[in-house]
Write a protein that holds these residues in place. Sequence first.
Motif, PDB file in Angstrom:
ATOM      1  N   PRO A 200      25.009 -53.636  13.233  1.00 13.44           N
ATOM      2  CA  PRO A 200      24.802 -52.233  12.875  1.00 13.44           C
ATOM      3  C   PRO A 200      25.036 -51.915  11.406  1.00 13.44           C
ATOM      4  O   PRO A 200      24.544 -50.887  10.921  1.00 13.44           O
ATOM      5  N   LYS A 201      25.758 -52.767  10.700  1.00 12.76           N
ATOM      6  CA  LYS A 201      26.126 -52.455   9.311  1.00 12.76           C
ATOM      7  C   LYS A 201      24.915 -52.218   8.410  1.00 12.76           C
ATOM      8  O   LYS A 201      24.811 -51.149   7.778  1.00 12.76           O
ATOM      9  N   PRO A 202      23.966 -53.153   8.283  1.00 10.64           N
ATOM     10  CA  PRO A 202      22.816 -52.895   7.409  1.00 10.64           C
ATOM     11  C   PRO A 202      21.946 -51.748   7.896  1.00 10.64           C
ATOM     12  O   PRO A 202      21.283 -51.081   7.096  1.00 10.64           O
ATOM     13  N   VAL A 203      21.952 -51.502   9.201  1.00 16.36           N
ATOM     14  CA  VAL A 203      21.172 -50.389   9.749  1.00 16.36           C
ATOM     15  C   VAL A 203      21.741 -49.065   9.251  1.00 16.36           C
ATOM     16  O   VAL A 203      20.999 -48.188   8.791  1.00 16.36           O
ATOM     17  N   LEU A 204      23.062 -48.933   9.308  1.00 13.23           N
ATOM     18  CA  LEU A 204      23.663 -47.679   8.862  1.00 13.23           C
ATOM     19  C   LEU A 204      23.464 -47.483   7.365  1.00 13.23           C
ATOM     20  O   LEU A 204      23.237 -46.355   6.908  1.00 13.23           O
ATOM     21  N   VAL A 205      23.551 -48.550   6.597  1.00 15.49           N
ATOM     22  CA  VAL A 205      23.289 -48.441   5.159  1.00 15.49           C
ATOM     23  C   VAL A 205      21.876 -47.915   4.928  1.00 15.49           C
ATOM     24  O   VAL A 205      21.651 -47.003   4.115  1.00 15.49           O
ATOM     25  N   THR A 206      20.912 -48.474   5.644  1.00 13.66           N
ATOM     26  CA  THR A 206      19.516 -48.043   5.504  1.00 13.66           C
ATOM     27  C   THR A 206      19.344 -46.582   5.895  1.00 13.66           C
ATOM     28  O   THR A 206      18.672 -45.812   5.198  1.00 13.66           O
ATOM     29  N   LEU A 207      19.950 -46.189   7.004  1.00 13.25           N
ATOM     30  CA  LEU A 207      19.837 -44.803   7.464  1.00 13.25           C
ATOM     31  C   LEU A 207      20.439 -43.833   6.455  1.00 13.25           C
ATOM     32  O   LEU A 207      19.873 -42.769   6.168  1.00 13.25           O
ATOM     33  N   ALA A 208      21.594 -44.185   5.919  1.00 11.01           N
ATOM     34  CA  ALA A 208      22.249 -43.322   4.934  1.00 11.01           C
ATOM     35  C   ALA A 208      21.404 -43.192   3.671  1.00 11.01           C
ATOM     36  O   ALA A 208      21.316 -42.111   3.079  1.00 11.01           O
ATOM     37  N   VAL A 209      20.774 -44.282   3.249  1.00 11.64           N
ATOM     38  CA  VAL A 209      19.907 -44.235   2.065  1.00 11.64           C
ATOM     39  C   VAL A 209      18.709 -43.316   2.315  1.00 11.64           C
ATOM     40  O   VAL A 209      18.325 -42.523   1.448  1.00 11.64           O
ATOM     41  N   LEU A 210      18.110 -43.420   3.498  1.00 11.87           N
ATOM     42  CA  LEU A 210      16.995 -42.527   3.842  1.00 11.87           C
ATOM     43  C   LEU A 210      17.421 -41.065   3.787  1.00 11.87           C
ATOM     44  O   LEU A 210      16.703 -40.207   3.248  1.00 11.87           O
ATOM     45  N   MET A 211      18.586 -40.765   4.342  1.00 10.64           N
ATOM     46  CA  MET A 211      19.089 -39.400   4.328  1.00 10.64           C
ATOM     47  C   MET A 211      19.357 -38.924   2.901  1.00 10.64           C
ATOM     48  O   MET A 211      19.044 -37.783   2.540  1.00 10.64           O
TER      49      MET A 211
ATOM     50  N   ILE B 257       7.210 -34.062   4.492  1.00  9.50           N
ATOM     51  CA  ILE B 257       7.450 -35.500   4.358  1.00  9.50           C
ATOM     52  C   ILE B 257       8.940 -35.787   4.270  1.00  9.50           C
ATOM     53  O   ILE B 257       9.468 -36.704   4.914  1.00  9.50           O
ATOM     54  N   MET B 258       9.646 -34.992   3.467  1.00  9.10           N
ATOM     55  CA  MET B 258      11.074 -35.229   3.282  1.00  9.10           C
ATOM     56  C   MET B 258      11.855 -35.002   4.581  1.00  9.10           C
ATOM     57  O   MET B 258      12.815 -35.709   4.869  1.00  9.10           O
ATOM     58  N   LEU B 259      11.445 -34.016   5.365  1.00  9.84           N
ATOM     59  CA  LEU B 259      12.129 -33.777   6.626  1.00  9.84           C
ATOM     60  C   LEU B 259      11.853 -34.870   7.650  1.00  9.84           C
ATOM     61  O   LEU B 259      12.716 -35.195   8.476  1.00  9.84           O
ATOM     62  N   VAL B 260      10.678 -35.467   7.607  1.00  7.58           N
ATOM     63  CA  VAL B 260      10.393 -36.612   8.472  1.00  7.58           C
ATOM     64  C   VAL B 260      11.304 -37.783   8.091  1.00  7.58           C
ATOM     65  O   VAL B 260      11.888 -38.450   8.962  1.00  7.58           O
ATOM     66  N   VAL B 261      11.441 -38.047   6.789  1.00  6.42           N
ATOM     67  CA  VAL B 261      12.327 -39.126   6.329  1.00  6.42           C
ATOM     68  C   VAL B 261      13.770 -38.834   6.742  1.00  6.42           C
ATOM     69  O   VAL B 261      14.493 -39.718   7.211  1.00  6.42           O
ATOM     70  N   TRP B 262      14.193 -37.602   6.547  1.00 10.55           N
ATOM     71  CA  TRP B 262      15.547 -37.178   6.933  1.00 10.55           C
ATOM     72  C   TRP B 262      15.750 -37.379   8.429  1.00 10.55           C
ATOM     73  O   TRP B 262      16.771 -37.903   8.876  1.00 10.55           O
ATOM     74  N   GLY B 263      14.773 -36.961   9.229  1.00 12.51           N
ATOM     75  CA  GLY B 263      14.879 -37.105  10.672  1.00 12.51           C
ATOM     76  C   GLY B 263      14.967 -38.561  11.110  1.00 12.51           C
ATOM     77  O   GLY B 263      15.767 -38.918  11.982  1.00 12.51           O
ATOM     78  N   LEU B 264      14.153 -39.420  10.496  1.00 12.04           N
ATOM     79  CA  LEU B 264      14.221 -40.850  10.807  1.00 12.04           C
ATOM     80  C   LEU B 264      15.610 -41.405  10.521  1.00 12.04           C
ATOM     81  O   LEU B 264      16.152 -42.204  11.289  1.00 12.04           O
ATOM     82  N   GLY B 265      16.192 -40.968   9.384  1.00 12.24           N
ATOM     83  CA  GLY B 265      17.508 -41.461   9.013  1.00 12.24           C
ATOM     84  C   GLY B 265      18.593 -40.973   9.944  1.00 12.24           C
ATOM     85  O   GLY B 265      19.305 -41.773  10.575  1.00 12.24           O
ATOM     86  N   TYR B 266      18.696 -39.660  10.080  1.00  8.83           N
ATOM     87  CA  TYR B 266      19.793 -39.129  10.885  1.00  8.83           C
ATOM     88  C   TYR B 266      19.602 -39.414  12.374  1.00  8.83           C
ATOM     89  O   TYR B 266      20.583 -39.586  13.106  1.00  8.83           O
ATOM     90  N   GLY B 267      18.368 -39.495  12.829  1.00 10.99           N
ATOM     91  CA  GLY B 267      18.124 -39.760  14.244  1.00 10.99           C
ATOM     92  C   GLY B 267      18.738 -41.055  14.727  1.00 10.99           C
ATOM     93  O   GLY B 267      19.086 -41.187  15.906  1.00 10.99           O
ATOM     94  N   GLY B 268      18.893 -42.035  13.843  1.00  7.64           N
ATOM     95  CA  GLY B 268      19.461 -43.315  14.242  1.00  7.64           C
ATOM     96  C   GLY B 268      20.959 -43.434  14.045  1.00  7.64           C
ATOM     97  O   GLY B 268      21.557 -44.444  14.434  1.00  7.64           O
ATOM     98  N   VAL B 269      21.588 -42.415  13.452  1.00  2.00           N
ATOM     99  CA  VAL B 269      23.012 -42.509  13.121  1.00  2.00           C
ATOM    100  C   VAL B 269      23.882 -42.615  14.371  1.00  2.00           C
ATOM    101  O   VAL B 269      24.771 -43.461  14.464  1.00  2.00           O
ATOM    102  N   GLY B 270      23.638 -41.747  15.364  1.00  2.00           N
ATOM    103  CA  GLY B 270      24.493 -41.716  16.542  1.00  2.00           C
ATOM    104  C   GLY B 270      24.515 -43.034  17.301  1.00  2.00           C
ATOM    105  O   GLY B 270      25.576 -43.567  17.621  1.00  2.00           O
ATOM    106  N   VAL B 271      23.347 -43.593  17.578  1.00  2.00           N
ATOM    107  CA  VAL B 271      23.277 -44.834  18.336  1.00  2.00           C
ATOM    108  C   VAL B 271      23.830 -46.004  17.522  1.00  2.00           C
ATOM    109  O   VAL B 271      24.469 -46.906  18.070  1.00  2.00           O
ATOM    110  N   THR B 272      23.622 -45.991  16.208  1.00  2.00           N
ATOM    111  CA  THR B 272      24.132 -47.081  15.370  1.00  2.00           C
ATOM    112  C   THR B 272      25.651 -47.083  15.336  1.00  2.00           C
ATOM    113  O   THR B 272      26.287 -48.143  15.467  1.00  2.00           O
ATOM    114  N   LEU B 273      26.263 -45.914  15.155  1.00  3.15           N
ATOM    115  CA  LEU B 273      27.723 -45.844  15.159  1.00  3.15           C
ATOM    116  C   LEU B 273      28.287 -46.235  16.523  1.00  3.15           C
ATOM    117  O   LEU B 273      29.309 -46.924  16.604  1.00  3.15           O
TER     118      LEU B 273
END
Length: 399
Positions: free
Chosen positions: A287-298, A313-329
Amino acid sequence: MTMTDVSAATRARWLAVSSVAMGTFTIVTSEMLPVGLLTSIAATLGVSEGTAGLMMSAPGLVAAVSAPVLAITTRRLDRRVMLLGLMALLAVANLAGAFAPNYPVMLAARVLTGVSIGGFWAFAAGLGPRLVPEGAVGRATSIILAGVSVASVLGVPAATFISSFAGWRTAFIVMGVLALVLLALLATTLPPLPGESRARASEPLPHEAPALASQGALTWLSGPLKVVLVLTVLIVSGHFAAYTYVRPFLEQVSHAGPALVSTALLLYGAAGVAGNFVAGAWAVRNPKPVLVTLAVLMALATAALPLIDLPLIMLVVWGLGYGGVGVTLQLWIMRSGGGEMGTALYVGAFNVSIALGSFAGGRVVDGVSISAVMWVGAALAVVSAIVAGVSGRSRTTGS
């Protein structure tokens, strides 16, 4: 065992996973229910909109406390029984809110909602390993936590739509009835989920729970879960500092009308659902590199919103990033050996961070500007990426 038996057992497992996912959808929709109904509820119950806002903050704070407390005090009880009881409590809370004659009764109902949210989420989020084979844990966890994203995309708008023609009380009644339906479904599909055995000599007795709560919390925070909890506070606080005020930002800075705002938030929610499943498939191994990637997207999305006139476009990128935070943590907690108590502490940190982020964001909006709050979100996302990147691999990722 025949192939038919194996197939039936597999279907039963995934039906249980789907039922729990519907449960997370129901509790999150119930938690967020006042968002689209605040003005109507305030007018009916005779309070200001600011006072009515306690209907949102109270459940979050109660959930933050109830998650670890229930994990400790009920650790020997069958989790199936606990989930059924918490869903029944949610039904009572929603129906009590629907028929609340005054604001104190409504607020009491919302407190009960918070107890249900904290306990159900704490027990449900980590059920993947108990319901499906090891190789399918990531997918199962993604499905269970997808209920959170789908609630934002479908649940809250649907409740708002119902209230527009049938009144806010009807929306609460619908959620109460849905909780009762879920209660029956969970009772039918969930297998027994025994709690911790009394035979384990290392476990304290029930009367020792208060001491365990204090001593245990310090033990968890000094171990591998410390990094996960710190990351939860950083990334969730930063997200809600910015996201709470995304609508006025779109209206005032991007000059978006109602149609564009609705489209933008719908795209954000849909991207969040996609991000949840993509991150879940990726993070199950590390999960470590995944969370780094998600945080960078956000960080990129929130930093770019005030600078680039491409809100969709920016909200789609934001959504992709934050949408994966819960499951990754959550998967990070599993790999750290955090177990149910780790999940409970995570749920508590998550809910406190929602309140903290929203409050801090409001101070920035009032004291600086609506655009500045996006920079706050970006800065905390960057700090989250750095903390995740430099954290000890052996302690936090299990690799």
